[in-house]
Design a protein around this motif. Structure first.
Motif, mmCIF file in Angstrom:
data_model
loop_
_atom_site.group_PDB
_atom_site.id
_atom_site.type_symbol
_atom_site.label_atom_id
_atom_site.label_comp_id
_atom_site.label_asym_id
_atom_site.label_seq_id
_atom_site.Cartn_x
_atom_site.Cartn_y
_atom_site.Cartn_z
ATOM 1 N N PHE A 17 0.866 -1.049 -0.021
ATOM 2 C CA PHE A 17 0.161 -0.073 -0.209
ATOM 3 C C PHE A 17 0.836 1.160 0.025
ATOM 4 O O PHE A 17 1.813 1.245 0.543
ATOM 5 C CB PHE A 17 -0.968 -0.005 1.191
ATOM 6 N N ASP A 18 0.325 2.357 -0.792
ATOM 7 C CA ASP A 18 1.002 3.432 -0.504
ATOM 8 C C ASP A 18 0.238 4.211 0.842
ATOM 9 O O ASP A 18 -0.618 4.537 0.782
ATOM 10 C CB ASP A 18 0.653 4.360 -1.819
ATOM 11 N N ALA A 19 0.999 4.327 1.629
ATOM 12 C CA ALA A 19 0.842 4.838 3.039
ATOM 13 C C ALA A 19 0.336 6.468 3.001
ATOM 14 O O ALA A 19 -0.700 6.752 3.747
ATOM 15 C CB ALA A 19 1.760 5.072 4.167
ATOM 16 N N ILE A 21 -1.633 7.676 0.613
ATOM 17 C CA ILE A 21 -3.107 7.818 0.143
ATOM 18 C C ILE A 21 -3.802 6.849 0.452
ATOM 19 O O ILE A 21 -4.787 6.626 0.101
ATOM 20 C CB ILE A 21 -2.917 8.242 -1.142
ATOM 21 N N ASN A 22 -3.160 5.720 1.294
ATOM 22 C CA ASN A 22 -4.025 4.464 1.644
ATOM 23 C C ASN A 22 -4.500 3.880 0.657
ATOM 24 O O ASN A 22 -5.779 3.476 0.430
ATOM 25 C CB ASN A 22 -4.893 4.832 2.775
ATOM 26 N N GLN A 23 -3.868 3.718 -0.671
ATOM 27 C CA GLN A 23 -4.212 2.861 -1.518
ATOM 28 C C GLN A 23 -3.224 1.602 -2.030
ATOM 29 O O GLN A 23 -1.982 1.848 -1.940
ATOM 30 C CB GLN A 23 -4.376 3.923 -2.849
ATOM 31 N N ARG A 24 -3.728 0.562 -2.352
ATOM 32 C CA ARG A 24 -2.953 -0.520 -2.805
ATOM 33 C C ARG A 24 -2.209 -0.264 -4.023
ATOM 34 O O ARG A 24 -2.501 0.399 -4.995
ATOM 35 C CB ARG A 24 -3.935 -1.596 -3.170
#
Length: 95
Positions: A17-19, A21-24
Protein backbone atom coordinates in the motif's frame (compact mmCIF):
# COMPACT_ATOMS: atom_id res chain seq x y z
CA UNK A 1 0.02 -18.58 -10.90
CA UNK A 2 1.68 -21.22 -8.75
CA UNK A 3 1.91 -24.87 -9.72
CA UNK A 4 1.32 -25.97 -6.14
CA UNK A 5 3.66 -26.01 -3.19
CA UNK A 6 6.97 -27.82 -3.49
CA UNK A 7 7.51 -30.30 -0.64
CA UNK A 8 8.72 -28.69 2.59
CA UNK A 9 7.71 -25.13 1.71
CA UNK A 10 5.41 -22.45 3.05
CA UNK A 11 3.58 -19.78 1.05
CA UNK A 12 4.18 -16.11 1.80
CA UNK A 13 1.85 -13.34 0.66
CA UNK A 14 2.30 -9.57 0.77
CA UNK A 15 -0.10 -6.73 -0.04
CA UNK A 16 1.58 -3.38 -0.78
CA UNK A 17 0.00 0.00 0.00
CA UNK A 18 0.95 3.63 -0.52
CA UNK A 19 0.71 4.95 3.05
CA UNK A 20 0.34 8.58 1.94
CA UNK A 21 -2.92 7.93 0.11
CA UNK A 22 -3.95 4.58 1.65
CA UNK A 23 -4.16 2.93 -1.76
CA UNK A 24 -3.03 -0.53 -2.85
CA UNK A 25 -0.02 -0.62 -5.18
CA UNK A 26 -0.54 -2.98 -8.10
CA UNK A 27 2.66 -2.41 -10.06
CA UNK A 28 5.35 -3.08 -7.44
CA UNK A 29 8.45 -5.18 -7.88
CA UNK A 30 8.77 -7.26 -4.72
CA UNK A 31 11.56 -9.53 -3.59
CA UNK A 32 12.16 -11.48 -0.40
CA UNK A 33 15.37 -12.65 1.20
CA UNK A 34 15.45 -14.89 4.25
CA UNK A 35 18.07 -15.21 6.95
CA UNK A 36 17.61 -18.18 9.23
CA UNK A 37 18.59 -21.69 10.32
CA UNK A 38 20.50 -23.66 7.70
CA UNK A 39 19.86 -21.01 5.07
CA UNK A 40 22.98 -21.26 2.96
CA UNK A 41 21.76 -18.86 0.24
CA UNK A 42 20.17 -15.66 1.58
CA UNK A 43 19.78 -14.23 -1.93
CA UNK A 44 16.58 -12.39 -2.83
CA UNK A 45 13.74 -14.22 -4.57
CA UNK A 46 11.14 -12.36 -6.62
CA UNK A 47 7.57 -12.56 -5.31
CA UNK A 48 5.05 -13.01 -8.12
CA UNK A 49 1.95 -10.83 -8.54
CA UNK A 50 -1.25 -12.73 -7.73
CA UNK A 51 -4.86 -11.71 -8.32
CA UNK A 52 -6.88 -12.08 -5.13
CA UNK A 53 -10.49 -10.86 -4.89
CA UNK A 54 -9.92 -8.24 -7.60
CA UNK A 55 -6.68 -6.92 -6.07
CA UNK A 56 -3.00 -7.66 -6.54
CA UNK A 57 -0.90 -9.31 -3.85
CA UNK A 58 2.61 -10.72 -4.19
CA UNK A 59 3.61 -14.22 -3.18
CA UNK A 60 5.92 -17.15 -3.44
CA UNK A 61 7.04 -20.35 -1.77
CA UNK A 62 9.77 -20.29 0.85
CA UNK A 63 11.33 -22.82 3.18
CA UNK A 64 10.86 -22.07 6.88
CA UNK A 65 10.86 -25.69 8.02
CA UNK A 66 13.76 -25.78 10.46
CA UNK A 67 13.19 -24.67 14.06
CA UNK A 68 14.71 -21.31 14.89
CA UNK A 69 14.68 -17.57 14.31
CA UNK A 70 14.11 -16.20 10.79
CA UNK A 71 14.34 -12.71 9.33
CA UNK A 72 12.17 -12.13 6.27
CA UNK A 73 13.49 -9.07 4.44
CA UNK A 74 11.16 -7.60 1.83
CA UNK A 75 12.24 -5.12 -0.81
CA UNK A 76 9.46 -3.29 -2.64
CA UNK A 77 9.85 -0.73 -5.42
CA UNK A 78 7.61 0.98 -7.94
CA UNK A 79 8.87 0.81 -11.55
CA UNK A 80 9.58 4.56 -11.46
CA UNK A 81 11.54 4.24 -8.18
CA UNK A 82 13.66 1.11 -8.64
CA UNK A 83 16.68 2.94 -7.22
CA UNK A 84 14.79 3.75 -3.97
CA UNK A 85 13.12 0.55 -2.69
CA UNK A 86 11.24 0.30 0.59
CA UNK A 87 12.60 -2.36 2.92
CA UNK A 88 10.61 -4.11 5.64
CA UNK A 89 11.89 -6.77 8.03
CA UNK A 90 9.65 -9.33 9.69
CA UNK A 91 10.70 -11.77 12.39
CA UNK A 92 9.39 -15.36 12.45
CA UNK A 93 10.12 -17.92 15.15
CA UNK A 94 9.51 -21.58 14.32
CA UNK A 95 9.37 -24.02 17.23
Amino acid sequence: MHDGPPPGTDHTTLAVFDAAINQRINDAEVSLSIEGPRNSDPGAERLDPMHLDGSITYGGYVSLQNPGHYLLILHTARPSRRDDPVRAIFVYQRS
